[in-house]
Design an enzyme around this catalytic site. Structure first.
Site, short mmCIF file in Angstrom:
data_model
loop_
_atom_site.label_atom_id
_atom_site.label_comp_id
_atom_site.label_asym_id
_atom_site.label_seq_id
_atom_site.Cartn_x
_atom_site.Cartn_y
_atom_site.Cartn_z
N SER A 88 -5.70 0.19 -4.64
CA SER A 88 -5.85 0.57 -3.23
C SER A 88 -6.49 -0.58 -2.46
CB SER A 88 -6.72 1.83 -3.10
OG SER A 88 -7.00 2.10 -1.75
N SER B 179 2.99 4.18 -0.45
CA SER B 179 2.42 3.47 -1.60
C SER B 179 1.62 4.45 -2.46
CB SER B 179 1.51 2.33 -1.14
OG SER B 179 0.30 2.85 -0.61
N SER C 91 -1.58 4.28 -3.27
CA SER C 91 -3.03 4.11 -3.14
C SER C 91 -3.79 5.43 -3.14
CB SER C 91 -3.36 3.33 -1.88
OG SER C 91 -3.08 4.10 -0.72
N LYS D 58 -6.28 6.87 3.96
CA LYS D 58 -7.32 6.75 2.93
C LYS D 58 -8.26 7.95 3.05
CE LYS D 58 -5.85 2.57 1.89
NZ LYS D 58 -5.07 2.31 0.65
#
Length: 297
Positions: free
Chosen positions: A262, A102, A104, A159
């Site tokens: 995100s 993705s 994010s 992250k």
């Protein structure tokens, strides 16, 4: 099923077959080969020399090879054990590959990046259970980390570490503050976000001297929409400007670099230390853009 569990089962099954082959089946095959050659020699000794097979040596070799050959089920188990064991050890304790699914972490990591994750930097962990067996170094603000998603631990997330245990993290009006100190940021040229086909404001953020770029979409409001229930939610205060959270002991506050695209700790809460998988550090392939290969730290 978790891939680590599948790999572990393969190691166990092929390992058992490998041990049985070394201790039992290989001896049986050698004994059968010796008996076949001996029987051939006995048959040869019963005939006159002039009728003896002139290809006796080749026949002996073929008899031995035929009897020493592993059966198909051993070829597909014991023979693969060393390779599967090596993959299991490397993947579990040294480095593991992941693919970015993705946007994010844009602009740091793009969709389609294949990355490597260091599995020993934060301490070695047992496969499957993720139980820490060595201490390693502590996580630092700014580290890009792969972890098990707290709401579904079969899913891996990636992250950036923003808040450590005891930190008070505020993200209000799209400005990050840690323990009451604003995180410095410097404006950069706008970034074209291919996922949403539009430009986003880009800034270089300075987390304890470690710089990384982030994106902000001015069309998205600053307040957090859709935050769910999660352990220690009382540590967070949501308002029209954003959210402020105090990180509980043994946990981390994670955010994506693409701040308005995100799903991170603002929405589903804190990441416990036992969920940490490792530190991402290298892009080893992107089939759409080979220039992406290299370190992103």
């Amino acid at each position: 099923m978790n891939f680590a569990l599948v790999l572990f089962i393969l190691v166990v099954v092929t390992g058992i077959a490998w041990v049985l082959d070394k201790l039992v089946f290989a001896k049986q095959r050698r004994r059968a080969a010796d008996e076949a050659v001996a029987e051939f020699d006995r048959q040869q000794s019963r005939v006159e020399a002039r009728f003896a097979n002139g290809n006796a040596d080749q026949i002996r070799a073929r008899l031995r090879d035929d009897n020493l050959r592993q059966p198909w089920w051993l070829e597909y188990t014991a023979s693969f054990f060393p390779v599967i064991l090596a993959v299991f050890v490397v993947r579990s304790f040294i480095v593991e590959p992941f693919k970015i699914p993705s946007g994010s972490m844009v602009p740091t990591l793009l969709v389609g990046d294949f990355i490597l994750v260091n599995k020993y930097d934060y301490g070695l962990r047992m496969p499957i259970t993720n139980t820490k067996i060595t201490q390693g170094r502590p996580l630092q603000r700014g580290d890009v980390v792969v972890f098990r998603y707290p709401k579904d631990e079969s899913v891996d997330y990636i992250k950036r570490v923003i808040g450590l245990s005891g930190d008070t993290v505020a993200y209000e009006d799209k400005k990050l503050t840690i323990n009451g100190k604003p995180v410095p940021e410097v404006a950069q040229p706008d970034f074209f976000d291919e996922e949403r086909v539009g430009y986003s404001k880009q800034f270089t953020e300075d987390l304890d001297g470690r710089k990384n770029n982030i994106l902000n979409n001015l069309q998205v409001p600053p307040f957090v929409m859709g935050a769910g229930d999660f352990p220690n939610r009382d540590n967070c205060n949501y308002n029209a400007q954003g959210v402020t959270c105090k990180v509980p002991p043994g946990h981390y506050f994670m955010m994506g670099d693409n701040r308005d695209n995100s799903a991170d700790s603002r929405y589903w809460g804190f990441v416990p230390d036992q969920n940490i998988v490792g530190r991402a550090f290298f892009i080893w392939m992107n089939f759409s853009n080979l220039k992406r290969i290299g370190s992103f730290e």
